[in-house]
Enzyme design. Structure first.
Site, PDB file in Angstrom:
ATOM      1  N   LEU A 149       0.813  -1.218   0.000  1.00 53.71           N
ATOM      2  CA  LEU A 149       0.000   0.000   0.000  1.00 53.71           C
ATOM      3  C   LEU A 149       0.848   1.272   0.000  1.00 53.71           C
ATOM      4  O   LEU A 149       0.329   2.371   0.169  1.00 53.71           O
ATOM      5  CB  LEU A 149      -0.947   0.000   1.202  1.00 53.71           C
ATOM      6  N   CYS A 150       2.154   1.119  -0.187  1.00 49.66           N
ATOM      7  CA  CYS A 150       3.072   2.256  -0.199  1.00 49.66           C
ATOM      8  C   CYS A 150       3.125   2.835  -1.617  1.00 49.66           C
ATOM      9  O   CYS A 150       3.323   2.110  -2.583  1.00 49.66           O
ATOM     10  CB  CYS A 150       4.461   1.792   0.243  1.00 49.66           C
ATOM     11  N   HIS A 151       2.944   4.157  -1.750  1.00 48.60           N
ATOM     12  CA  HIS A 151       2.962   4.781  -3.072  1.00 48.60           C
ATOM     13  C   HIS A 151       4.372   4.778  -3.669  1.00 48.60           C
ATOM     14  O   HIS A 151       5.338   5.105  -2.980  1.00 48.60           O
ATOM     15  CB  HIS A 151       2.486   6.238  -2.977  1.00 48.60           C
ATOM     16  N   MET A 154       8.298   6.001   4.933  1.00 49.44           N
ATOM     17  CA  MET A 154       8.440   4.554   4.703  1.00 49.44           C
ATOM     18  C   MET A 154       9.699   4.247   3.897  1.00 49.44           C
ATOM     19  O   MET A 154      10.362   3.230   4.120  1.00 49.44           O
ATOM     20  CB  MET A 154       7.209   3.999   3.987  1.00 49.44           C
ATOM     21  N   ASP A 205      23.857  -9.792   7.575  1.00 50.69           N
ATOM     22  CA  ASP A 205      24.227 -10.877   6.671  1.00 50.69           C
ATOM     23  C   ASP A 205      25.745 -11.029   6.550  1.00 50.69           C
ATOM     24  O   ASP A 205      26.274 -12.149   6.552  1.00 50.69           O
ATOM     25  CB  ASP A 205      23.605 -10.608   5.303  1.00 50.69           C
TER      26      ASP A 205
END
Length: 335
Positions: A74-76, A112, A127
């Site tokens: 839902l992130c633009h 975001m 990692d």
């Protein structure tokens, strides 16, 4: 297919931002990798078996920020204009503190994207470090601050260090602390009590959020002389800023610009054009507005449209410039 009435269906949707106005946006996020006595010196000295974790983490942070909309449904998707990722060793905690700064001009914020960048960088550090020390942890991920949009500057309640403050310099809308202001609504119907004024209170609230002292709130009938006389009285009372709403259209009783022209010492045409052009990002009807801005003595007067929606949008458009405009009128040096 018809679902049973008792079965719940989740309704997800991307926020509709079509009517929002693009503004400059910036966000900075932070997080930490907690290493240990084995991994931390190898990270800092860039001697991990897999390679330089600090450089690779910064590259991964760039990619993470750019891929935020692919990771979060839902992130633009946004055309980012700036992404900066920085890894800072913290010796006293054997930690690597990661910052991600993101900026663009858009209809929605980039918090975001900043958080995605921090997460990607931290996971990359994890990692590359786990082969030498598996007991690693990631934490403290949060937004430091965000700028832009209708809400302006927001800071995380946990605050920022002096070094973070000095480096990123969060910018808020310039305040009108203690400035004497007035709000005038022009409407025959509201003046006669046949219509509840909702635009004036919106402007009052907007000014008070900027720290202004709203000393005068009035509802006047449409027409030239009532407003012209009232503006002269406000200027004589040392009011510095007057926001008018209503009477800027093409109707026969829309005479607010004529009243401002009658009392103006000089026009401030740039503010009026900004109101029209920026409002047109919300609706093309903005080009029919006769919004106006003038200087009367030491008082700045802005005439905005009369609808509550247009008044609220107009307040958001001009708010970042008001304090600077008054400072210029006082002859203060430009920043």
């Amino acid at each position: 297919m018809t679902l049973p009435a008792t079965e719940h269906v989740a309704a997800f949707h991307m926020a509709d931002i079509r009517d929002k106005r693009p503004t400059r946006r910036r966000a900075v996020a932070v997080g930490e990798l907690q290493a240990g006595p084995v991994a931390w010196p190898l990270i800092v000295e860039r001697r991990l078996p897999k390679g330089d974790a600090l450089v690779m983490a910064e590259v991964a942070g760039l990619q993470g920020a750019k891929q935020a909309s692919a990771l979060m449904p839902l992130c633009h998707p946004l055309p980012l204009e700036l992404v900066r990722v920085h890894c800072e060793p913290v010796a006293e905690r054997l930690a690597i503190r990661v910052y991600c700064e993101v900026a663009t001009e858009a209809r929605t914020g980039v918090e975001m994207e900043a958080l995605a960048g921090v997460n990607a960088a931290l996971l990359t550090l994890y990692d590359l470090s786990k082969p030498v020390e598996p007991a690693l942890s990631i934490g403290g991920i949060r937004l430091l601050f965000k700028e832009g949009g209708k809400s302006g500057l927001w800071r995380h309640p946990e605050g920022m260090s002096e070094a973070e403050q000095a480096h990123y310099r969060p910018r808020d809308i310039a305040r009108l602390q203690g400035v004497s202001c007035a709000v005038v609504t022009l409407s025959d119907r509201a003046h006669e009590g046949r219509y509840e004024d909702r635009s004036g209170p919106l402007l009052v609230e907007g000014l008070r959020q900027l720290g202004a002292q709203v000393d005068h709130v009035d509802v006047l009938p449409d027409g030239v002389q009532p407003l012209a006389a009232h503006l002269r009285a406000l200027a004589a009372a040392q009011v510095r800023l007057c926001l008018c709403t209503g009477g800027t259209g093409l109707g026969p009783r829309d005479l607010t610009p004529e009243a401002l022209a009658q009392v103006a010492d000089r026009r401030v045409s740039g503010l009026a054009e900004m109101l029209r052009s920026e409002s047109a990002r919300h609706t093309p009807l903005a080009w029919l507005s006769r919004a106006e801005a003038v200087q009367l003595g030491r008082m700045l007067v802005l005439a905005m449209p009369g609808s509550p929606r247009a008044a609220g949008q107009g307040m958001a458009i001009v708010a970042p410039l008001l304090a600077h405009a008054l400072a210029m009128m006082d002859g203060e040096a430009h920043p």
